[in-house]
Motif scaffolding. Structure first.
Motif, mmCIF file in Angstrom:
data_model
loop_
_atom_site.group_PDB
_atom_site.id
_atom_site.type_symbol
_atom_site.label_atom_id
_atom_site.label_comp_id
_atom_site.label_asym_id
_atom_site.label_seq_id
_atom_site.Cartn_x
_atom_site.Cartn_y
_atom_site.Cartn_z
ATOM 1 N N ASN A 223 0.803 -1.224 0.000
ATOM 2 C CA ASN A 223 0.000 0.000 0.000
ATOM 3 C C ASN A 223 0.833 1.269 0.000
ATOM 4 O OD1 ASN A 223 -2.484 -1.416 0.081
ATOM 5 N ND2 ASN A 223 -2.175 -1.791 2.276
ATOM 6 N N SER A 224 2.143 1.113 -0.065
ATOM 7 C CA SER A 224 3.072 2.235 -0.092
ATOM 8 C C SER A 224 2.851 3.154 1.110
ATOM 9 C CB SER A 224 2.964 3.002 -1.412
ATOM 10 O OG SER A 224 4.020 3.939 -1.526
ATOM 11 N N PHE A 225 3.035 4.446 0.910
ATOM 12 C CA PHE A 225 3.027 5.377 2.032
ATOM 13 C C PHE A 225 2.656 6.751 1.499
ATOM 14 C CE2 PHE A 225 5.713 8.618 4.202
ATOM 15 C CZ PHE A 225 5.084 8.611 5.437
ATOM 16 N N ASN A 226 1.781 7.448 2.206
ATOM 17 C CA ASN A 226 1.392 8.800 1.809
ATOM 18 C C ASN A 226 2.252 9.805 2.561
ATOM 19 O OD1 ASN A 226 0.231 11.207 1.108
ATOM 20 N ND2 ASN A 226 -1.787 10.769 1.968
ATOM 21 N N PRO A 227 3.191 10.463 1.884
ATOM 22 C CA PRO A 227 4.088 11.393 2.575
ATOM 23 C C PRO A 227 3.427 12.714 2.943
ATOM 24 C CG PRO A 227 4.538 11.413 0.237
ATOM 25 C CD PRO A 227 3.501 10.351 0.448
ATOM 26 N N ALA B 182 0.067 18.521 -2.600
ATOM 27 C CA ALA B 182 0.774 18.120 -3.818
ATOM 28 C C ALA B 182 0.834 16.598 -3.928
ATOM 29 C CB ALA B 182 2.185 18.699 -3.821
ATOM 30 N N LYS B 183 0.748 16.096 -5.160
ATOM 31 C CA LYS B 183 0.779 14.659 -5.406
ATOM 32 C C LYS B 183 2.204 14.127 -5.563
ATOM 33 C CE LYS B 183 -3.712 14.302 -5.495
ATOM 34 N NZ LYS B 183 -4.440 13.589 -4.412
ATOM 35 N N ILE B 184 3.118 15.009 -5.900
ATOM 36 C CA ILE B 184 4.489 14.569 -6.138
ATOM 37 C C ILE B 184 5.448 15.698 -5.755
ATOM 38 C CG2 ILE B 184 4.508 15.368 -8.543
ATOM 39 C CD1 ILE B 184 6.238 12.923 -9.220
#
Length: 251
Positions: free
Chosen positions: A35-39, A45-47
């Motif tokens: 599920n990765s990680f939401n920084p 911002a998305k990136i």
């Protein structure tokens, strides 16, 4: 078994690898998982895009720097055999272009479009052309470390490498006004990351990140081997490096 590499034929003379609890970082092949990680980047911002400029010119392998041989890395026709105790003037000339012209073209573009970059500066390169570091600081950019020399550190003794790390920190502080808060070798030894952490601790300077990793899309923390017995270990923040090039900016 065939191999494209020129390996020793008598393996009895090759020293067997031994894990070093002081210097070796364990590999992590799991990361953030499925599920990765939401920084949670600022402003939704998305990136996050980090621009870096590697400034190495004049610090590469050359007999003019007291080296045994010429450089073979990062020029227009890489590879081949180095020149032993002889200048490779064509390679020198390509590196000279980066210092005389190329870096200033990049800096003008970034300043024109108000894009901030991190200058990964090799100390010897800054000594030869300090205006690059001074201009970067004056225009609000960050100057981080790219080691004192642009050479391969794999076979360097820990003592000599530590001396180079300290000299790099002192060089950037002298030219740019403050020590580097981040570090990227590119041609590191298996001990380099631990040695950088060690020298920063000995000098009482905060190391905010290390970029000698290509292991993720997002920053991540690692345990520092030397902190394994400390009650409150801080670890080291890894900001992965990428070889990807940004889209061109128009003049």
């Amino acid at each position: 078994m065939s191999t494209p590499y020129d390996l020793p034929t008598d393996l009895s003379k090759v020293k067997k690898f031994e894990w070093d609890d002081k210097y070796d970082f364990p590999r992590d092949l799991v990361g953030y998982g499925e599920n990765s990680f939401n920084p949670q980047w600022p402003n939704g911002a998305k990136i996050a895009v980090s621009f870096v400029i590697n400034y190495e010119e004049g610090a590469e392998h050359t007999v003019l720097n007291g080296d045994l041989h010429s450089e073979t890395h990062l020029w227009e026709a890489p590879g081949g055999s180095p020149k032993i105790q002889e200048r490779a003037v064509n390679i020198e000339s390509e590196y000279d272009y980066g210092s005389r012209t190329g870096v200033w073209r990049l800096l003008r573009l970034f300043n024109k479009h108000n894009y901030k970059y991190t200058l990964y500066a090799v100390g010897k390169a800054l000594e030869d052309n300090p205006a690059v570091g001074i201009s970067s600081v004056k225009n609000g950019h960050d100057v981080a470390s790219h080691a004192y020399r642009w050479i391969d550190y794999a076979n360097m003794s820990p003592e000599k490498e530590k001396a180079y790390i300290k000299k790099e920190i002192e060089t950037i502080q002298k030219i740019c006004g403050s020590p580097p808060k981040g570090w990227y070798y590119g041609r590191l030894s298996s001990r380099s990351q631990a040695l950088v952490w060690e020298v920063y601790k000995e000098m009482g300077i905060e190391l905010l990140w290390d970029s000698d990793s290509y292991a993720d899309d997002l920053p991540y923390w690692v345990d520092v081997p030397a902190e394994k017995d400390e009650p409150n270990p801080k670890g080291m923040l890894m900001v992965p490096y990428s070889y990807g090039s940004p889209p061109p900016l128009s003049l």
